[in-house]
Design a protein around this motif. Sequence first.
Motif, PDB file in Angstrom:
ATOM      1  N   ALA A 161      -9.730  -2.370 -15.450  1.00  0.00           N
ATOM      2  CA  ALA A 161      -9.338  -3.284 -14.371  1.00  0.00           C
ATOM      3  C   ALA A 161      -8.268  -2.640 -13.490  1.00  0.00           C
ATOM      4  CB  ALA A 161      -8.831  -4.600 -14.946  1.00  0.00           C
ATOM      5  N   SER A 162      -7.276  -2.023 -14.104  1.00  0.00           N
ATOM      6  CA  SER A 162      -6.228  -1.343 -13.329  1.00  0.00           C
ATOM      7  C   SER A 162      -6.815  -0.223 -12.482  1.00  0.00           C
ATOM      8  CB  SER A 162      -5.157  -0.777 -14.268  1.00  0.00           C
ATOM      9  OG  SER A 162      -4.480  -1.811 -14.955  1.00  0.00           O
ATOM     10  N   ALA A 163      -7.752   0.527 -13.061  1.00  0.00           N
ATOM     11  CA  ALA A 163      -8.369   1.625 -12.323  1.00  0.00           C
ATOM     12  C   ALA A 163      -9.166   1.110 -11.125  1.00  0.00           C
ATOM     13  CB  ALA A 163      -9.262   2.438 -13.249  1.00  0.00           C
ATOM     14  N   LEU A 164      -9.876  -0.013 -11.308  1.00  0.00           N
ATOM     15  CA  LEU A 164     -10.619  -0.617 -10.192  1.00  0.00           C
ATOM     16  C   LEU A 164      -9.679  -1.058  -9.080  1.00  0.00           C
ATOM     17  CD1 LEU A 164     -13.269  -2.710 -12.145  1.00  0.00           C
ATOM     18  CD2 LEU A 164     -13.801  -1.029 -10.374  1.00  0.00           C
ATOM     19  N   ILE A 165      -8.587  -1.724  -9.455  1.00  0.00           N
ATOM     20  CA  ILE A 165      -7.617  -2.185  -8.461  1.00  0.00           C
ATOM     21  C   ILE A 165      -7.074  -1.005  -7.656  1.00  0.00           C
ATOM     22  CG2 ILE A 165      -5.337  -3.229  -8.138  1.00  0.00           C
ATOM     23  CD1 ILE A 165      -5.948  -4.909 -10.676  1.00  0.00           C
ATOM     24  N   CYS A 166      -6.676   0.047  -8.358  1.00  0.00           N
ATOM     25  CA  CYS A 166      -6.050   1.176  -7.668  1.00  0.00           C
ATOM     26  C   CYS A 166      -7.056   1.979  -6.855  1.00  0.00           C
ATOM     27  CB  CYS A 166      -5.318   2.052  -8.672  1.00  0.00           C
ATOM     28  SG  CYS A 166      -3.871   1.222  -9.369  1.00  0.00           S
ATOM     29  N   ALA A 167      -8.314   2.011  -7.293  1.00  0.00           N
ATOM     30  CA  ALA A 167      -9.356   2.638  -6.483  1.00  0.00           C
ATOM     31  C   ALA A 167      -9.525   1.888  -5.164  1.00  0.00           C
ATOM     32  CB  ALA A 167     -10.672   2.682  -7.250  1.00  0.00           C
ATOM     33  N   ALA A 168      -9.481   0.563  -5.239  1.00  0.00           N
ATOM     34  CA  ALA A 168      -9.583  -0.251  -4.021  1.00  0.00           C
ATOM     35  C   ALA A 168      -8.350  -0.065  -3.136  1.00  0.00           C
ATOM     36  CB  ALA A 168      -9.765  -1.718  -4.391  1.00  0.00           C
ATOM     37  N   LEU A 169      -7.160  -0.048  -3.739  1.00  0.00           N
ATOM     38  CA  LEU A 169      -5.934   0.135  -2.961  1.00  0.00           C
ATOM     39  C   LEU A 169      -5.940   1.459  -2.218  1.00  0.00           C
ATOM     40  CD1 LEU A 169      -3.281  -1.198  -5.515  1.00  0.00           C
ATOM     41  CD2 LEU A 169      -4.039  -2.338  -3.410  1.00  0.00           C
ATOM     42  N   GLN A 170      -6.434   2.508  -2.861  1.00  0.00           N
ATOM     43  CA  GLN A 170      -6.496   3.814  -2.205  1.00  0.00           C
ATOM     44  C   GLN A 170      -7.385   3.751  -0.961  1.00  0.00           C
ATOM     45  OE1 GLN A 170      -4.738   6.408  -2.749  1.00  0.00           O
ATOM     46  NE2 GLN A 170      -3.976   6.261  -4.853  1.00  0.00           N
ATOM     47  N   LYS A 171      -8.503   3.059  -1.060  1.00  0.00           N
ATOM     48  CA  LYS A 171      -9.378   2.920   0.104  1.00  0.00           C
ATOM     49  C   LYS A 171      -8.746   2.042   1.182  1.00  0.00           C
ATOM     50  CE  LYS A 171     -13.855   3.684  -2.156  1.00  0.00           C
ATOM     51  NZ  LYS A 171     -14.321   4.749  -1.256  1.00  0.00           N
ATOM     52  N   ASN A 217      -5.720   1.739   1.878  1.00  0.00           N
ATOM     53  CA  ASN A 217      -4.629   2.469   2.511  1.00  0.00           C
ATOM     54  C   ASN A 217      -5.075   3.236   3.750  1.00  0.00           C
ATOM     55  OD1 ASN A 217      -1.896   3.205   2.614  1.00  0.00           O
ATOM     56  ND2 ASN A 217      -2.284   5.117   1.519  1.00  0.00           N
ATOM     57  N   ASN A 218      -6.383   3.436   3.899  1.00  0.00           N
ATOM     58  CA  ASN A 218      -6.903   4.158   5.050  1.00  0.00           C
ATOM     59  C   ASN A 218      -6.949   3.306   6.318  1.00  0.00           C
ATOM     60  OD1 ASN A 218      -7.405   6.547   3.567  1.00  0.00           O
ATOM     61  ND2 ASN A 218      -9.356   5.719   2.823  1.00  0.00           N
ATOM     62  N   PHE A 219      -6.917   1.960   6.159  1.00  0.00           N
ATOM     63  CA  PHE A 219      -7.088   1.132   7.349  1.00  0.00           C
ATOM     64  C   PHE A 219      -6.326  -0.194   7.306  1.00  0.00           C
ATOM     65  CE2 PHE A 219     -10.835   0.881   4.562  1.00  0.00           C
ATOM     66  CZ  PHE A 219     -10.786  -0.438   4.164  1.00  0.00           C
ATOM     67  N   ALA A 220      -5.881  -0.659   6.143  1.00  0.00           N
ATOM     68  CA  ALA A 220      -5.199  -1.955   6.044  1.00  0.00           C
ATOM     69  C   ALA A 220      -3.683  -1.783   6.118  1.00  0.00           C
ATOM     70  CB  ALA A 220      -5.581  -2.648   4.738  1.00  0.00           C
ATOM     71  N   ASP A 221      -3.002  -2.845   6.517  1.00  0.00           N
ATOM     72  CA  ASP A 221      -1.534  -2.851   6.542  1.00  0.00           C
ATOM     73  C   ASP A 221      -0.952  -3.352   5.223  1.00  0.00           C
ATOM     74  OD1 ASP A 221      -1.472  -1.952   9.201  1.00  0.00           O
ATOM     75  OD2 ASP A 221      -1.689  -4.003   9.969  1.00  0.00           O
ATOM     76  N   PHE A 222      -1.668  -4.262   4.580  1.00  0.00           N
ATOM     77  CA  PHE A 222      -1.212  -4.799   3.299  1.00  0.00           C
ATOM     78  C   PHE A 222      -2.390  -5.440   2.588  1.00  0.00           C
ATOM     79  CE2 PHE A 222      -0.769  -8.192   6.400  1.00  0.00           C
ATOM     80  CZ  PHE A 222      -1.168  -9.334   5.733  1.00  0.00           C
ATOM     81  N   ALA A 223      -2.191  -5.723   1.308  1.00  0.00           N
ATOM     82  CA  ALA A 223      -3.225  -6.377   0.513  1.00  0.00           C
ATOM     83  C   ALA A 223      -2.634  -7.591  -0.187  1.00  0.00           C
ATOM     84  CB  ALA A 223      -3.799  -5.412  -0.525  1.00  0.00           C
ATOM     85  N   THR A 224      -3.458  -8.607  -0.398  1.00  0.00           N
ATOM     86  CA  THR A 224      -3.022  -9.799  -1.124  1.00  0.00           C
ATOM     87  C   THR A 224      -4.032 -10.138  -2.208  1.00  0.00           C
ATOM     88  OG1 THR A 224      -4.117 -11.293   0.456  1.00  0.00           O
ATOM     89  CG2 THR A 224      -1.781 -10.772   0.849  1.00  0.00           C
ATOM     90  N   LEU A 267       0.809  -1.220   0.000  1.00  0.00           N
ATOM     91  CA  LEU A 267       0.000   0.000   0.000  1.00  0.00           C
ATOM     92  C   LEU A 267       0.843   1.271   0.000  1.00  0.00           C
ATOM     93  CD1 LEU A 267      -2.808  -1.220   2.433  1.00  0.00           C
ATOM     94  CD2 LEU A 267      -2.729  -1.356  -0.055  1.00  0.00           C
ATOM     95  N   THR A 268       1.941   1.206  -0.717  1.00  0.00           N
ATOM     96  CA  THR A 268       2.758   2.388  -0.971  1.00  0.00           C
ATOM     97  C   THR A 268       2.876   2.577  -2.476  1.00  0.00           C
ATOM     98  OG1 THR A 268       4.811   1.088  -0.935  1.00  0.00           O
ATOM     99  CG2 THR A 268       4.092   2.076   1.154  1.00  0.00           C
ATOM    100  N   ARG A 269       3.081   3.789  -2.900  1.00  0.00           N
ATOM    101  CA  ARG A 269       3.230   4.102  -4.324  1.00  0.00           C
ATOM    102  C   ARG A 269       2.082   3.520  -5.146  1.00  0.00           C
ATOM    103  NH1 ARG A 269       9.762   3.032  -5.219  1.00  0.00           N
ATOM    104  NH2 ARG A 269      10.476   4.487  -3.608  1.00  0.00           N
ATOM    105  N   ILE A 270       0.879   3.875  -4.790  1.00  0.00           N
ATOM    106  CA  ILE A 270      -0.305   3.399  -5.501  1.00  0.00           C
ATOM    107  C   ILE A 270      -0.517   4.269  -6.739  1.00  0.00           C
ATOM    108  CG2 ILE A 270      -2.790   2.992  -5.354  1.00  0.00           C
ATOM    109  CD1 ILE A 270      -2.396   2.745  -2.293  1.00  0.00           C
TER     110      ILE A 270
END
Length: 210
Positions: free
Chosen positions: A158-168, A170-177, A59-62
Amino acid sequence: MFSLEDYKQDPCRVSSIPYWKARNIAIPPNMKIVHDNDFDKKLLKHYTDKRFFRLVHHLTRIPEFSHADITFEVILPGKIDELAEMINHCYTHSDICVSADYVQDLTATPVYCPELWIGAFSGRKLIGSILCDFDGEVGEAVIEWLQVLPECRGKGIASALICAALQKMNNFADFATVSGECENSTNPEQVYRHCGFSGDDIWHILHEKS
């Protein structure tokens, strides 16, 4: 069973599935799940094999993606029927088929996170979606479903959906898989890596031959 701390240090190497699933799902007796480092080709004598990648994002450099004619909004409960129909239209050439009841049941799991169910809309038409879970005990967000209608692919949605989710996230998660089938013709691994996911963990899902 591995420990929570071991999982958090290296989730994609420690387990083929998210922590919350590993605690609650029993592997059937006719199945083996083996990391690529431990895989022996001799197993193919008795088992069929499907390979799955598993990647992590810290969740860095999104990256940021935008579309002038497409909006990205949280999928409201009243859209469940439309969501199920759209998912099925995305998988007409596979054996994946979901009912509205199945999609509704996903909202009853302990890791359901409404703000991580995001739709891509062209006008008011749902043309793609990403459905993610969040395990607060681990601090892990998990991408479970990502799909875009066949006629709308190749436009970066698809990329835009992924990055929209990653941005959200980033407000509360430590990492994503995320995980997916290595031999998928749509090559989802490339899309996830384009959005900053990384790793080289491959898992073999082996089913005993009849």
